[in-house]
Scaffold this active site. Structure first.
Site, short mmCIF file in Angstrom:
data_model
loop_
_atom_site.label_atom_id
_atom_site.label_comp_id
_atom_site.label_asym_id
_atom_site.label_seq_id
_atom_site.Cartn_x
_atom_site.Cartn_y
_atom_site.Cartn_z
N ASN A 1 26.47 6.26 -31.56
CA ASN A 1 26.27 6.03 -32.99
C ASN A 1 27.61 5.91 -33.71
OD1 ASN A 1 23.37 6.44 -32.79
ND2 ASN A 1 23.88 8.59 -32.44
N HIS B 1 12.89 11.56 -38.46
CA HIS B 1 13.59 12.27 -37.38
C HIS B 1 12.99 13.66 -37.14
CE1 HIS B 1 17.07 14.34 -35.47
NE2 HIS B 1 17.37 13.14 -35.02
N GLU C 1 13.99 8.39 -44.20
CA GLU C 1 15.34 7.98 -43.81
C GLU C 1 15.66 6.66 -44.51
OE1 GLU C 1 15.66 7.88 -39.49
OE2 GLU C 1 14.44 9.68 -39.35
N SER D 1 16.41 5.77 -37.28
CA SER D 1 17.32 6.02 -36.17
C SER D 1 16.94 5.32 -34.88
CB SER D 1 17.44 7.52 -35.92
OG SER D 1 16.20 8.06 -35.53
N ASP E 1 17.39 10.92 -45.88
CA ASP E 1 18.31 11.14 -44.75
C ASP E 1 19.07 9.83 -44.48
OD1 ASP E 1 19.51 11.46 -42.28
OD2 ASP E 1 17.77 12.39 -41.32
#
Ligand SMILES: *Cc1c(COP(=O)(O)O)cnc(C)c1O
Length: 393
Positions: A55, A141, A187, A191, A216
């Site tokens: 990441n 997440h 988010e 992710s 997030d």
């Protein structure tokens, strides 16, 4: 009593059964030890691989300025912070980092945690409890789900990015919990899917129904927005979002998490977020490295890195015939665990590290290869990956 015939009640026996079950479902996981510095080329078990798994979107983890800031701070402050932030663990490095983060986010204050997981699991239960409602995106997440569960608030989940269902949950929450808080948790860049939340619409719904928003930005901070402050900043929505979370271990290349918001929010969390109150402060050297990362992110060098990242994404999208990519996270959904694992294995054989992501990180039957692109990749590396994917896919 005949001990020999009593069932095996040892811990390892029951754990071995559970591990065998995971193995049978192709869901077992093992650690891989990296023998090189992090970057787009890493060494695992003596083999050099092209790395598309991290990441580290701007390639900052290996930036000499971070290592230098960290070692200078370690000489100045020593190794550890020796206690929680509230006892004697807060150094000037922590205070300065928080001030700089708040400036980046355009909020009154920010609070640093030892990880993004700690930020989420400490903050959500501090803010809501029994009698309140938490409404989460289905793909939120694990740490957001854990925080919501630990809070004791009533939980509702809406299908990924489904605004209609979100609104119906908001109406339900208002009817059934008229005096409780209603907290939406989502988010900005997801992710494992790399897509974006419809943030403007979510903020509007939140305001219409008198709810609060916890956003997030783990995969957006450092990457998106003119000031690299994330998607909220990019869309000019920052001052309409009560709780902005992010991580320091992804685009910023170090480790840690933060919450940005009002001074009152931060003062409250300093008192009430259990993962903050009861945990040893991050090392001052980590805070110093985060400050160095923020300086790069907000320099011309940062702009150039983000331009390189965009260029690399164009290169990948052309190579995969995919059209415009919303973020540097590119999932190739394969469905079964078996096929995702087999393809990742073939890629590894050819010198490419692209992880197979499986349940419970993603829903069942959506196992995938998760490609992440960094500003540090060369066009050649990306073209070679596309070729390998065409060959092995
Ligand atoms: C990685 C991640 C976290 C956790 O952050 P850490 O600093 O790694 O603990 C939280 N939320 C999302 C969306 C993430 O991807």
């Amino acid at each position: 009593m005949d001990v020999q015939h009593s069932p095996d009640r040892s811990l390892d026996h029951s754990l071995n059964l559970a591990l065998a079950g995971l193995e049978q479902q192709q869901l077992s996981r093992r650690l891989r030890v990296i023998d090189s510095m992090q970057g787009t080329r890493i060494t695992i078990s003596g083999r050099e691989l092209s790395n598309f798994s991290s990441n580290d979107y701007l390639g900052l983890a290996a930036h000499p300025a971070l290592a230098e800031a960290m070692s200078r701070a370690a000489s100045r402050w020593g190794g550890g912070s020796t206690a929680s932030r509230l006892i004697c663990g807060t150094t000037a490095e922590h205070a300065d980092l928080e001030e700089e983060l708040a400036a980046v986010k355009g909020t009154e204050a920010a609070l640093v945690f030892s990880s993004g997981v700690a930020a989420a699991t400490g903050t959500i239960p501090a803010l809501v409890r029994r009698g309140d409602v938490v409404i989460l995106d289905k793909l939120a997440h694990a740490c957001l789900i854990d925080g919501a569960r630990a809070s004791g608030a009533k939980m509702r989940v809406f299908p990924h990015n489904d605004l209609e269902k979100l609104e119906s949950h908001l109406k339900w929450a208002l009817e059934t919990h008229p005096s409780g808080k209603i907290l939406i948790v989502t988010e900005s860049v997801f992710s494992m899917d790399g897509d974006l939340a419809p943030l403007k619409e979510i903020v509007e719904l939140k305001e219409k129904h008198g709810a609060l928003l916890f956003l997030d930005e783990a995969h957006a901070v450092g990457v998106r927005g003119a000031g690299a402050q994330g998607l909220a900043g990019e869309l000019g929505l920052g001052d309409r979002i009560e709780i902005q979370m992010g991580t320091l271990g992804k685009a910023l290349g170090v480790s840690g998490g933060y919450i940005a918001g009002s001074r009152t929010l931060v003062d409250f969390l300093i008192n009430k977020a259990r993962s903050f109150v009861f945990s040893t402060a991050p090392s001052p050297a980590v805070a110093a490295a985060c400050r160095a990362a923020l300086r790069i992110v907000h320099s011309q060098e940062g702009d150039a890195l983000r331009a390189r990242l965009r260029e690399n994404l164009r290169c990948l999208s052309a190579g995969l015939n995919m059209g415009e990519l919303p973020s540097a996270i590119v999932p190739l959904i394969r469905g079964s665990e078996e096929s995702a694992l087999a393809e990742a294995g073939r890629l590894l054989e050819s010198g490419f590290f692209v992880p197979a992501i499986r349940y419970p990180t993603v829903p069942r039957n959506t196992a995938r290869l998760r490609i992440t692109v960094s500003a540090a990749h060369s066009a050649k590396q990306i073209q070679a990956l596309c070729k390998a994917l065409a060959h092995h896919g």
